[in-house]
Design a protein around this motif. Structure first.
Motif, PDB file in Angstrom:
ATOM      1  N   ASN A   5       0.876  -1.234   0.163  1.00 16.02           N
ATOM      2  CA  ASN A   5      -0.026   0.090   0.213  1.00 16.02           C
ATOM      3  C   ASN A   5       0.981   1.235  -0.099  1.00 16.02           C
ATOM      4  O   ASN A   5       0.493   2.332  -0.720  1.00 16.02           O
ATOM      5  N   PHE A   6       1.922   1.147   0.728  1.00 13.86           N
ATOM      6  CA  PHE A   6       2.612   2.492   0.844  1.00 13.86           C
ATOM      7  C   PHE A   6       3.525   2.746  -0.407  1.00 13.86           C
ATOM      8  O   PHE A   6       3.674   4.005  -0.870  1.00 13.86           O
ATOM      9  N   GLU A   7       3.602   1.757  -1.109  1.00 12.35           N
ATOM     10  CA  GLU A   7       4.203   2.069  -2.277  1.00 12.35           C
ATOM     11  C   GLU A   7       3.253   2.760  -3.469  1.00 12.35           C
ATOM     12  O   GLU A   7       4.149   3.237  -4.685  1.00 12.35           O
ATOM     13  N   ASN A   8       2.206   2.698  -3.422  1.00 10.02           N
ATOM     14  CA  ASN A   8       1.186   3.253  -4.348  1.00 10.02           C
ATOM     15  C   ASN A   8       1.002   4.904  -3.984  1.00 10.02           C
ATOM     16  O   ASN A   8       0.453   5.608  -4.663  1.00 10.02           O
ATOM     17  N   LEU A   9       1.509   5.181  -2.717  1.00  9.36           N
ATOM     18  CA  LEU A   9       1.312   6.668  -2.168  1.00  9.36           C
ATOM     19  C   LEU A   9       2.614   7.539  -3.074  1.00  9.36           C
ATOM     20  O   LEU A   9       3.494   7.295  -3.190  1.00  9.36           O
ATOM     21  N   ARG A  10       1.620   8.491  -3.589  1.00 11.47           N
ATOM     22  CA  ARG A  10       2.365   9.502  -4.467  1.00 11.47           C
ATOM     23  C   ARG A  10       3.663   9.997  -3.481  1.00 11.47           C
ATOM     24  O   ARG A  10       4.690  10.225  -4.153  1.00 11.47           O
ATOM     25  N   VAL A  11       3.357  10.288  -2.089  1.00 13.47           N
ATOM     26  CA  VAL A  11       4.325  10.993  -1.261  1.00 13.47           C
ATOM     27  C   VAL A  11       5.627   9.917  -1.322  1.00 13.47           C
ATOM     28  O   VAL A  11       6.774  10.374  -1.156  1.00 13.47           O
ATOM     29  N   PHE A  12       5.240   8.790  -1.272  1.00 16.57           N
ATOM     30  CA  PHE A  12       6.354   7.795  -1.038  1.00 16.57           C
ATOM     31  C   PHE A  12       7.190   7.722  -2.404  1.00 16.57           C
ATOM     32  O   PHE A  12       8.419   7.544  -2.214  1.00 16.57           O
ATOM     33  N   GLN A  13       6.592   7.720  -3.500  1.00 19.50           N
ATOM     34  CA  GLN A  13       7.102   7.717  -4.827  1.00 19.50           C
ATOM     35  C   GLN A  13       7.983   8.935  -5.242  1.00 19.50           C
ATOM     36  O   GLN A  13       9.236   8.715  -5.495  1.00 19.50           O
ATOM     37  N   GLY A  55       6.290   3.025   9.024  1.00 17.95           N
ATOM     38  CA  GLY A  55       5.019   3.282   9.606  1.00 17.95           C
ATOM     39  C   GLY A  55       3.708   2.664   8.959  1.00 17.95           C
ATOM     40  O   GLY A  55       2.782   1.840   9.717  1.00 17.95           O
ATOM     41  N   SER A  56       3.769   2.444   7.529  1.00 15.43           N
ATOM     42  CA  SER A  56       2.769   1.684   7.211  1.00 15.43           C
ATOM     43  C   SER A  56       2.816   0.113   7.434  1.00 15.43           C
ATOM     44  O   SER A  56       1.487  -0.364   7.866  1.00 15.43           O
ATOM     45  N   GLY A  57       3.879  -0.487   7.890  1.00 17.85           N
ATOM     46  CA  GLY A  57       4.010  -1.768   8.335  1.00 17.85           C
ATOM     47  C   GLY A  57       3.751  -2.035   9.897  1.00 17.85           C
ATOM     48  O   GLY A  57       3.526  -3.176  10.295  1.00 17.85           O
ATOM     49  N   ARG A  58       3.504  -1.057  10.561  1.00 15.25           N
ATOM     50  CA  ARG A  58       2.879  -1.072  11.831  1.00 15.25           C
ATOM     51  C   ARG A  58       1.444  -1.550  12.113  1.00 15.25           C
ATOM     52  O   ARG A  58       1.031  -1.952  13.003  1.00 15.25           O
ATOM     53  N   TYR A  59       0.703  -1.125  11.058  1.00 17.88           N
ATOM     54  CA  TYR A  59      -0.527  -1.637  11.015  1.00 17.88           C
ATOM     55  C   TYR A  59      -1.495  -1.078  12.360  1.00 17.88           C
ATOM     56  O   TYR A  59      -2.468  -1.546  12.874  1.00 17.88           O
ATOM     57  N   ASN A  60      -1.096   0.224  12.650  1.00 17.83           N
ATOM     58  CA  ASN A  60      -1.844   0.965  13.710  1.00 17.83           C
ATOM     59  C   ASN A  60      -1.652   2.388  13.512  1.00 17.83           C
ATOM     60  O   ASN A  60      -0.466   2.758  13.216  1.00 17.83           O
ATOM     61  N   PHE A  61      -2.852   2.939  13.525  1.00 16.66           N
ATOM     62  CA  PHE A  61      -2.813   4.353  13.144  1.00 16.66           C
ATOM     63  C   PHE A  61      -1.796   5.450  13.835  1.00 16.66           C
ATOM     64  O   PHE A  61      -1.397   6.320  13.130  1.00 16.66           O
ATOM     65  N   LYS A  62      -1.983   5.082  14.963  1.00 14.06           N
ATOM     66  CA  LYS A  62      -1.041   5.905  15.839  1.00 14.06           C
ATOM     67  C   LYS A  62       0.445   5.655  15.701  1.00 14.06           C
ATOM     68  O   LYS A  62       1.204   6.678  15.732  1.00 14.06           O
ATOM     69  N   ASP A  63       0.773   4.387  15.419  1.00 19.90           N
ATOM     70  CA  ASP A  63       2.342   4.504  15.248  1.00 19.90           C
ATOM     71  C   ASP A  63       2.539   4.851  13.793  1.00 19.90           C
ATOM     72  O   ASP A  63       3.598   5.392  13.451  1.00 19.90           O
ATOM     73  N   ASN A  64       1.666   4.631  12.688  1.00 21.58           N
ATOM     74  CA  ASN A  64       1.791   4.956  11.385  1.00 21.58           C
ATOM     75  C   ASN A  64       1.799   6.629  11.408  1.00 21.58           C
ATOM     76  O   ASN A  64       2.778   7.035  10.821  1.00 21.58           O
ATOM     77  N   LEU A  65       1.023   7.133  12.173  1.00 20.40           N
ATOM     78  CA  LEU A  65       1.179   8.777  12.310  1.00 20.40           C
ATOM     79  C   LEU A  65       2.770   9.123  12.961  1.00 20.40           C
ATOM     80  O   LEU A  65       2.929  10.220  12.374  1.00 20.40           O
TER      81      LEU A  65
END
Length: 94
Positions: A5-13, A55-65
């Protein structure tokens, strides 16, 4: 191989693109510039995408943030090092 999922994010690209762009510039600098500004700017630029991915791999909104905020800090650090490189004539406006 399917993208995460994170690889599809424009910000990641864009983060990956920036990190590669920085690398391809720094590898041509002299040893002093590479050992000082170069290593710092490579680390900070690489850290942007790495923190988004972690962060994407944490599967937890708070950790991802939290990791997204760290990525934002790395972006600001990269901007700082780009300014230092420009002021030290390692980069041009082009």
């Amino acid at each position: 191989m399917e993208k995460s999922n994170f690889e599809n994010l424009r910000v990641f690209q864009l983060a990956e693109k920036l990190a590669d762009y920085v690398w391809n510039i720094v590898i041509f600098w002299n040893q002093l510039a590479t050992d000082t500004v170069g290593k710092q700017i490579i680390r900070s630029a690489d850290s942007i995408g790495a923190n988004i991915a972690e962060g994407s791999g944490r599967y937890n909104f708070k950790d991802n943030l939290r990791f997204v905020k760290i990525a934002r800090g790395s972006l600001h650090e990269t901007r700082y090092w780009l300014r230092r490189a420009y002021s030290r004539k390692l980069l041009t406006k082009e």
